[in-house]
Each structure stands twice: as structure tokens, then as C-alpha cells.
Design a protein around this motif. Structure first.
Motif, PDB file in Angstrom:
ATOM      1  N   LYS A   1      41.025 111.893  49.149  1.00 45.47           N
ATOM      2  CA  LYS A   1      42.475 111.683  49.174  1.00 45.47           C
ATOM      3  C   LYS A   1      43.171 112.783  49.969  1.00 45.47           C
ATOM      4  CE  LYS A   1      46.276 110.814  45.931  1.00 45.47           C
ATOM      5  NZ  LYS A   1      46.639 110.810  44.487  1.00 45.47           N
ATOM      6  N   PRO A   2      43.933 112.427  51.017  1.00 46.55           N
ATOM      7  CA  PRO A   2      44.681 113.451  51.765  1.00 46.55           C
ATOM      8  C   PRO A   2      45.712 114.124  50.865  1.00 46.55           C
ATOM      9  CG  PRO A   2      44.676 111.338  52.924  1.00 46.55           C
ATOM     10  CD  PRO A   2      44.160 111.074  51.550  1.00 46.55           C
ATOM     11  N   ASN A   3      46.026 115.393  51.160  1.00 44.58           N
ATOM     12  CA  ASN A   3      47.077 116.086  50.412  1.00 44.58           C
ATOM     13  C   ASN A   3      48.145 116.592  51.376  1.00 44.58           C
ATOM     14  OD1 ASN A   3      45.980 118.374  51.611  1.00 44.58           O
ATOM     15  ND2 ASN A   3      45.071 119.174  49.737  1.00 44.58           N
ATOM     16  N   ASP A   4      49.039 117.428  50.887  1.00 45.83           N
ATOM     17  CA  ASP A   4      50.163 117.875  51.714  1.00 45.83           C
ATOM     18  C   ASP A   4      49.696 118.613  52.968  1.00 45.83           C
ATOM     19  OD1 ASP A   4      49.235 119.859  49.887  1.00 45.83           O
ATOM     20  OD2 ASP A   4      51.008 121.065  50.276  1.00 45.83           O
ATOM     21  N   ILE A   5      48.616 119.391  52.852  1.00 47.30           N
ATOM     22  CA  ILE A   5      48.115 120.144  54.005  1.00 47.30           C
ATOM     23  C   ILE A   5      47.548 119.192  55.062  1.00 47.30           C
ATOM     24  CG2 ILE A   5      46.423 121.882  54.726  1.00 47.30           C
ATOM     25  CD1 ILE A   5      46.655 123.060  51.881  1.00 47.30           C
ATOM     26  N   THR A   6      46.874 118.140  54.601  1.00 50.44           N
ATOM     27  CA  THR A   6      46.333 117.147  55.538  1.00 50.44           C
ATOM     28  C   THR A   6      47.435 116.599  56.428  1.00 50.44           C
ATOM     29  OG1 THR A   6      44.925 116.447  53.673  1.00 50.44           O
ATOM     30  CG2 THR A   6      44.815 115.146  55.679  1.00 50.44           C
TER      31      THR A   6
ATOM     32  N   LEU B   1      27.808 119.684  56.349  1.00 51.83           N
ATOM     33  CA  LEU B   1      28.116 119.742  54.915  1.00 51.83           C
ATOM     34  C   LEU B   1      27.650 118.463  54.228  1.00 51.83           C
ATOM     35  CD1 LEU B   1      31.751 121.218  55.019  1.00 51.83           C
ATOM     36  CD2 LEU B   1      29.597 122.454  54.793  1.00 51.83           C
ATOM     37  N   HIS B   2      26.905 118.613  53.139  1.00 53.17           N
ATOM     38  CA  HIS B   2      26.461 117.434  52.384  1.00 53.17           C
ATOM     39  C   HIS B   2      27.617 116.825  51.604  1.00 53.17           C
ATOM     40  CE1 HIS B   2      22.357 118.234  53.477  1.00 53.17           C
ATOM     41  NE2 HIS B   2      22.426 119.462  52.982  1.00 53.17           N
ATOM     42  N   GLN B   3      28.480 117.692  51.068  1.00 49.22           N
ATOM     43  CA  GLN B   3      29.651 117.225  50.327  1.00 49.22           C
ATOM     44  C   GLN B   3      30.898 117.744  51.031  1.00 49.22           C
ATOM     45  OE1 GLN B   3      29.035 118.705  46.334  1.00 49.22           O
ATOM     46  NE2 GLN B   3      27.768 116.959  45.767  1.00 49.22           N
ATOM     47  N   LYS B   4      31.741 116.831  51.457  1.00 46.31           N
ATOM     48  CA  LYS B   4      32.943 117.207  52.206  1.00 46.31           C
ATOM     49  C   LYS B   4      34.153 117.017  51.301  1.00 46.31           C
ATOM     50  CE  LYS B   4      30.837 115.701  56.571  1.00 46.31           C
ATOM     51  NZ  LYS B   4      29.505 115.397  55.998  1.00 46.31           N
ATOM     52  N   ASN B   5      34.690 118.120  50.791  1.00 48.77           N
ATOM     53  CA  ASN B   5      35.870 118.020  49.936  1.00 48.77           C
ATOM     54  C   ASN B   5      37.134 118.098  50.783  1.00 48.77           C
ATOM     55  OD1 ASN B   5      36.191 120.728  50.585  1.00 48.77           O
ATOM     56  ND2 ASN B   5      35.646 121.488  48.557  1.00 48.77           N
ATOM     57  N   VAL B   6      38.290 118.031  50.122  1.00 46.58           N
ATOM     58  CA  VAL B   6      39.557 117.972  50.859  1.00 46.58           C
ATOM     59  C   VAL B   6      39.779 119.238  51.682  1.00 46.58           C
ATOM     60  CG1 VAL B   6      40.977 118.934  48.975  1.00 46.58           C
ATOM     61  CG2 VAL B   6      42.003 117.363  50.630  1.00 46.58           C
TER      62      VAL B   6
ATOM     63  N   GLN C   1      43.557 113.242  69.719  1.00 49.98           N
ATOM     64  CA  GLN C   1      42.855 112.000  69.377  1.00 49.98           C
ATOM     65  C   GLN C   1      41.725 112.255  68.390  1.00 49.98           C
ATOM     66  OE1 GLN C   1      43.862 109.049  69.954  1.00 49.98           O
ATOM     67  NE2 GLN C   1      45.538 109.634  71.330  1.00 49.98           N
ATOM     68  N   ASP C   2      41.005 113.367  68.585  1.00 54.10           N
ATOM     69  CA  ASP C   2      39.937 113.711  67.640  1.00 54.10           C
ATOM     70  C   ASP C   2      40.504 113.967  66.250  1.00 54.10           C
ATOM     71  OD1 ASP C   2      37.995 113.453  69.558  1.00 54.10           O
ATOM     72  OD2 ASP C   2      37.912 115.595  70.034  1.00 54.10           O
ATOM     73  N   CYS C   3      41.658 114.617  66.209  1.00 51.91           N
ATOM     74  CA  CYS C   3      42.309 114.898  64.917  1.00 51.91           C
ATOM     75  C   CYS C   3      42.656 113.601  64.196  1.00 51.91           C
ATOM     76  CB  CYS C   3      43.571 115.735  65.157  1.00 51.91           C
ATOM     77  SG  CYS C   3      44.515 116.075  63.665  1.00 51.91           S
ATOM     78  N   ILE C   4      43.267 112.659  64.918  1.00 54.13           N
ATOM     79  CA  ILE C   4      43.628 111.367  64.316  1.00 54.13           C
ATOM     80  C   ILE C   4      42.377 110.623  63.868  1.00 54.13           C
ATOM     81  CG2 ILE C   4      44.760 109.152  64.717  1.00 54.13           C
ATOM     82  CD1 ILE C   4      46.663 111.544  64.659  1.00 54.13           C
ATOM     83  N   SER C   5      41.317 110.698  64.684  1.00 56.57           N
ATOM     84  CA  SER C   5      40.070 110.020  64.344  1.00 56.57           C
ATOM     85  C   SER C   5      39.469 110.577  63.058  1.00 56.57           C
ATOM     86  CB  SER C   5      39.078 110.171  65.499  1.00 56.57           C
ATOM     87  OG  SER C   5      37.816 109.649  65.159  1.00 56.57           O
ATOM     88  N   VAL C   6      39.478 111.909  62.908  1.00 53.76           N
ATOM     89  CA  VAL C   6      38.933 112.532  61.692  1.00 53.76           C
ATOM     90  C   VAL C   6      39.786 112.146  60.484  1.00 53.76           C
ATOM     91  CG1 VAL C   6      38.503 114.733  60.530  1.00 53.76           C
ATOM     92  CG2 VAL C   6      37.838 114.442  62.925  1.00 53.76           C
ATOM     93  N   PHE C   7      41.099 112.074  60.671  1.00 54.29           N
ATOM     94  CA  PHE C   7      41.993 111.657  59.585  1.00 54.29           C
ATOM     95  C   PHE C   7      41.640 110.241  59.118  1.00 54.29           C
ATOM     96  CE2 PHE C   7      46.290 109.842  58.417  1.00 54.29           C
ATOM     97  CZ  PHE C   7      46.341 110.432  57.164  1.00 54.29           C
ATOM     98  N   GLU C   8      41.376 109.346  60.056  1.00 56.52           N
ATOM     99  CA  GLU C   8      40.990 107.975  59.696  1.00 56.52           C
ATOM    100  C   GLU C   8      39.651 107.976  58.959  1.00 56.52           C
ATOM    101  OE1 GLU C   8      42.849 105.321  59.909  1.00 56.52           O
ATOM    102  OE2 GLU C   8      44.463 106.507  60.782  1.00 56.52           O
ATOM    103  N   GLN C   9      38.716 108.810  59.410  1.00 55.78           N
ATOM    104  CA  GLN C   9      37.424 108.923  58.721  1.00 55.78           C
ATOM    105  C   GLN C   9      37.617 109.424  57.296  1.00 55.78           C
ATOM    106  OE1 GLN C   9      34.512 111.244  60.990  1.00 55.78           O
ATOM    107  NE2 GLN C   9      35.487 110.552  62.879  1.00 55.78           N
ATOM    108  N   MET C  10      38.526 110.381  57.131  1.00 55.05           N
ATOM    109  CA  MET C  10      38.786 110.938  55.801  1.00 55.05           C
ATOM    110  C   MET C  10      39.268 109.840  54.852  1.00 55.05           C
ATOM    111  SD  MET C  10      41.528 113.891  54.739  1.00 55.05           S
ATOM    112  CE  MET C  10      41.543 114.628  53.100  1.00 55.05           C
ATOM    113  N   LYS C  11      40.193 109.018  55.341  1.00 54.60           N
ATOM    114  CA  LYS C  11      40.714 107.944  54.488  1.00 54.60           C
ATOM    115  C   LYS C  11      39.615 106.953  54.128  1.00 54.60           C
ATOM    116  CE  LYS C  11      44.195 106.921  57.274  1.00 54.60           C
ATOM    117  NZ  LYS C  11      45.423 106.278  57.788  1.00 54.60           N
TER     118      LYS C  11
END
Length: 569
Positions: free
Chosen positions: A423-428, A386-391, A408-418
Motif C-alpha cells: 500500500k502506498p503511503n504519503d511518502i510514496t 530484496l526478497h521482501q520489499k516493504n513500503v 518514466q521509470d519512477c511511474i513504472s515502479v509505482f505501478e509495480q508497487m500497486k
């Protein structure tokens, strides 16, 4: 016949080399409507060649402005207008309607529209009703009703019924029904558009009694299919399906919008059988018709029917699905873990070059599909494409990794998102907390929960449920109890049930007794709670209390679903 836009550079080069472009305006007249797809060519032609034909210079510029106004490149119209001024020619009454239409597409740049307005005043064109109406339409598009009213009042003598209707439409678009109604009452002349605007405004805002009253009052000659459709939409949107259907059945003439409106009404209100009854008898179907049905089945959880109807669309219809259709199909594939059908759908999307990272979130739907089918490798691959990665895309991957245990991959992606700035939301946070719970990452889970307010997310029951589950799995039942006591709202049965399940797991019958009294106080009808209470007592050899919990099931005629587990349902 005009040549395809992609061949324009080749055609121009031939005309320039042969000298035909200099002999008459005939070739230019054919070429100008294609120029918005080639802005650099447009600039060159308007500055170099249009002035070579003085008697047609303004006319050619006007053609370019009109073509730009209806194209994805409205800014080109202003370059063409500047070119007129530089050439020494003057704009005419045909210049400004298209120029104002172009300005109306640039609502984020209202100053541009104000400058065009100033030009119309300076050059005395506001007395022309077409220019006047275009200026009103521009301010209506900007949702600037004060400027719209100011223009209207300054030249009220020029106004015709189109001017009044444009004003009326502007107020309706802004939700200002009171001013719309006042203007409607002042109108010296009304037509079907005037009545339809008011009926649609009242129907759309939920004032259905007033809408029906106006509908009944309007002259029969003005009561057109648009007005009927507005009434049906209003009734259906507010769940009044019998009234919507009554009006639909009374319509003297129906168009495709009428059928689609009624089908959408049934689908949105969950009556898919009613929607299917109409769908099967409608004379013509377009992509909206098929998508309403397919999306309706998916939203109602009738996934097999979603996929069956999509197959029928492919085999029985020449209508091509759009992005909205495909999102619903992917959702159905994900829920029934139909990986092969999902792969075929993915191939269809690629074949038709559908965009994955626009507002339809096809990319997120594909990520969700592959994650739910345990193909996290494909989910990650789609995400990185994806060229543009939205929430929605971030959430789909984070949640997908969490439910597959890739903590661990999930936590890593969360850190990348931040770090990405998204901006993370309630679902994140539900996804990350789920991963922490499954992975036993207590400290990470606590930090994540405490950081929610940093991102403007207030913890909801689902977040507390994840935390209670995490603490319960780790045997930290007192901390889980304390967290429940700190909640700003009363805990629901799902949260208490998670704690009760932990009590059974860790044989903490002291905590279980406190929790079960709260569950009984909720007077819940969920069988899983009472089964859990009974199991906890049975594990402690308290057979009398276990029997009492079973009696509650019988007393309230609560039945456990056959084949289900004794955990929360």
C-alpha cells in the motif's frame, strides 16, 4: 562439552550405528539441548528412543521442552508434550513451567496457551507455585489481564512475592497503571522488583512527580540500579535533561545501561555535545553506546561527525556495528554524497551477512544512498535483490528515481508497487508527484493526486506543494490558485512561494500580486519570499514595489544566506 548443533546429525548417526544410544541416557542428555535446531530429529528421537528408558522418559521430554522454550522453535515443546502423552507417561511439575514459557512466545495463538492452562488444572498442578507463576507470566505476555487476574484470584493462597510481581508487571506492560497501583497497595510483601516496576511505570507514562515520590519512599535496600535507570529514562524521554543528569550524577552505582540511557537522552533531545562529553569518559562502551552516538549525529544533521565516529569505532574498538548503526552511517553517506565511503559500508554489510529486508530497512538505506549519489542502476539492483520489499524499499526507489529525473521509470515502479499489493503511503505520493512535476506529466500527476484517498492517504501541505509546483511549471497558474483555495488548511509559505516562483517564470504579475499579499499576511521570516517578490516586481519594471520588498528584508532584519540562490530557502 556439547557438540555444535551442525554436527548433531553426524554424531547421532555414529551413536545409532555403534548402539551406544541404546545403552544409557548419558548421550541423550547431552544431545537433547541441541534438538530444537533439528525439529525432525527431535520428533524421531522423542518418539523412538525416549520410551526405551521408562524411568527417564518424562525427564528427557522435559529437557527437550526446556530447550525449546529458550530457542527460536517454541512449537517443538508442544510436540514433545504430545510425545509424553503418547508414550503413556505423565507430565510432572517440571513439565509445565517450560511448556507455559513456550506458549507465552506464541501470543498470536492464545488458544494454545489456554489448552496448556486446561492441562495444568486437570492434572492438579496449579497448587505448585512455579507452575502458577508461569501461568500468570503467560497471560501477562498475552496482555490478557482479565485471565491473569482470574487465575490469580482462583489460587491466591499459593501466591508468593514473585506471583504478585508478575501480576504487577502484567498490568504495567498493558499500561494499566491504576490497577497496578491498587495491586501494589494490596501486596502483603514488596521487594525491589515491586518498587522498580511502579517507579518505571510512572516514569514511562510521564507522571514524573509520582515516580519521584515513590522513588523517594522506597526502602534504600530496594533502590537498585534498575530503579535509578527508570527515573533517568523518564526524565530524559520527556526532555528534562538537567533532572536526568542530576540523578545520573547522584547514582551510587552505575552500569552500562545507566551510561547508555543518559547518552540516548542527550541524543534524542538534540544535545550531541552533552552526549559526546559522557561518551568520551564512559568506562566501557558496547554497540548501543556507539550506535546512540552515531545515530544521534546523523539525526542532528552532523554527518561528518557521524562518519568520523564510525571510523573511530572501526579503528579503536572491537565492538561490531549492528544494523541500526549501519542505517545511520548510510544515511550520513547519502546526505554528503560520499559514494566511496558508501560502497565500503555496503561491502561491510555484505561481509558480515547483514539482512537487508528486515525491520531495520538496511536495503532501503542502501537504495537511498545510491540514488542520492546518482547511481540509480545500483539502487535498482539492490531493490531487485530484496526478497521482501516493504513500503520503505518501494519509497526509497520511487523517490530516488524521481530526484534523478528518471520519470518514466519512477511511474513504472509505482505501478509495480500497486500491483504487488504493497500500500502506498504519503511518502510514496510525494515521490510520484515530484516525478510528474519534473517530467511535465500533468494528467498523470492529477490522476495520482486524486487517487490518494483510495489508499487512505489524505493530501498534506507537501502534496499540495508538489501539485502547485507542477501546475506552475506548466503555466497553469489559475488552476494552481484554485487548488490552493480548495485546501482544507491554510497554505504555508512553501506552497505560496512555489506559486510565486512560477509567476516570475511566466511573468504573471497579476497572480503575483495576489500571492504576495498572502505571503506578507503570513508574516514569514523567510528571506527567499521577499527576494522573490522583489524580483517579480523588478521584472515588471515596478522598481518602487521592488524596493519596498527589499525594505521588508531590512525592517525584519532578514538576511539572505551568502551564496544561496534567490529561490525559496
Amino acid at each position: 562439552m556439547a557438540p555444535p548443533p551442525r554436527l548433531l546429525p553426524l554424531l547421532l548417526s555414529r551413536l545409532v550405528i555403534s548402539g551406544d544410544l541404546l545403552r544409557s541416557t548419558a548421550h541423550l542428555r547431552r544431545i537433547v539441548p541441541l534438538l530444537p535446531s533439528h525439529p525432525h530429529l527431535a520428533a524421531a528421537l522423542s518418539s523412538l528412543y525416549f520410551p526405551l528408558f521408562p524411568s527417564s522418559c518424562t525427564f528427557l521430554h522435559n529437557l527437550l521442552i526446556q530447550a525449546s522454550a529458550t530457542s527460536p522453535s517454541p512449537r517443538l515443546a508442544f510436540a514433545a508434550f504430545s510425545s509424553i502423552l503418547r508414550s503413556g507417561d505423565a507430565p510432572d511439575r517440571f513439565t509445565f513451567p517450560a511448556l507455559l514459557k513456550s506458549a507465552s512466545k506464541l501470543a498470536s495463538f492464545p488458544r494454545t496457551g489456554a489448552q496448556v492452562h486446561a492441562q495444568t488444572v486437570r492434572r492438579g498442578f496449579l497448587v505448585d507455585v512455579f507452575v502458577f507463576n508461569s501461568l500468570l507470566a503467560m497471560y501477562a505476555a498475552f496482555r490478557d489481564t482479565s485471565s491473569m487476574r482470574e487465575v490469580f484470584d482462583s489460587c491466591a493462597g499459593v501466591a508468593d512475592v514473585v506471583s504478585w510481581n508478575t501480576m504487577l508487571g502484567g498490568y504495567v506492560k498493558c499500561g494499566d497503571i491504576d490497577n497496578a497501583r491498587r495491586l501494589f497497595e494490596e501486596m502483603p510483601q514488596r521487594n525491589g522488583v515491586s518498587w522498580s516496576a511502579m517507579v518505571g511505570a510512572y516514569a514511562g507514562s510521564g507522571e514524573l512527580d509520582v515516580a519521584r515520590e515513590m522513588f523517594d519512599k522506597m526502602p534504600a535496600i530496594g533502590r537498585n540500579v534498575v530503579t535509578w535507570n527508570s527515573m533517568i529514562t523518564g526524565f530524559a524521554r520527556h526532555g528534562l535533561l538537567p533532572l536526568a543528569r542530576k540523578m545520573f550524577d547522584e547514582m551510587p552505582v552505575r552500569n552500562l545501561v545507566s551510561w547508555n540511557t543518559m547518552i540516548r537522552g542527550y541524543a534524542v533531545n538534540g544535545d550531541m555535545d552533552g552526549a559526546r562529553e559522557l561518551f568520551d569518559v564512559m568506562p566501557d562502551k558496547d554497540v548501543v553506546s556507539w550506535t546512540c552516538m552515531i545515530s544521534g549525529y546523523a539525526q542532528a544533521g552532523r554527518y561528518a561527525e557521524t562518519l568520523d565516529l564510525f571510523r573511530s569505532m572501526q579503528s579503536e574498538s572491537s565492538v561490531r556495528p549492528n544494523e541500526v548503526t549501519m542505517v545511520s552511517v548510510l544515511s550520513a553517506c547519502a546526505h554528503v554524497t560520499a559514494l566511496e565511503e558508501g560502497r565500503w559500508t555496503h561491502a561491510f554489510i555484505d561481509k558480515h551477512k547483514m539482512v537487508l529486508d528486515n525491520e531495520f530497512n538496511l536495503g532501503a538505506a542502501l537504495i537511498d544512498l545510491y540514488a542520492k549519489c546518482a547511481r540509480t542502476d545500483m539502487a535498482v539492483k539492490i531493490f531487485h535483490s530484496l526478497h521482501q520489499k516493504n513500503v520503505s524499499a518501494w519509497n526509497a526507489l520511487i523517490t530516488g528515481l524521481a530526484i534523478n529525473g528518471d520519470v518514466q521509470d519512477c511511474i513504472s515502479v509505482f505501478e509495480q508497487m500497486k500491483r504487488s499489493g504493497e500500500k502506498p503511503n504519503d511518502i510514496t505520493f510525494v515521490g510520484v508527484l515530484t516525478a510528474c512535476s519534473h517530467g511535465g506529466l500533468m494528467d498523470e500527476g492529477r490522476r495520482c493526486f486524486q487517487s490518494m484517498s483510495t489508499y487512505g492517504v489524505q493530501p498534506e501541505a507537501k502534496h499540495y506543494g508538489c501539485m502547485v509546483d507542477m501546475l506552475g511549471r506548466a503555466g497553469l497558474l489559475e488552476e494552481a490558485e484554485e487548488l490552493i483555495r480548495s485546501m482544507l488548511v491554510a497554505p504555508d509559505v512553501m506552497i505560496l512561494g512555489a506559486l510565486l516562483g512560477a509567476c516570475r517564470m511566466h511573468k504573471r504579475f497579476d497572480v503575483a500580486e495576489r500571492v504576495q499579499s498572502k505571503i506578507i499576511g503570513l508574516n514569514t521570516q523567510q528571506a527567499g519570499c521577499y527576494v522573490l517578490i522583489s524580483d517579480v516586481y523588478a521584472a515588471a519594471d515596478k522598481w518602487g514595489e521592488a524596493s519596498d520588498a527589499r525594505h521588508v528584508l531590512q525592517k525584519h532584519v532578514i538576511r539572505k544566506s551568502p551564496g544561496s540562490s534567490s529561490s525559496m530557502q
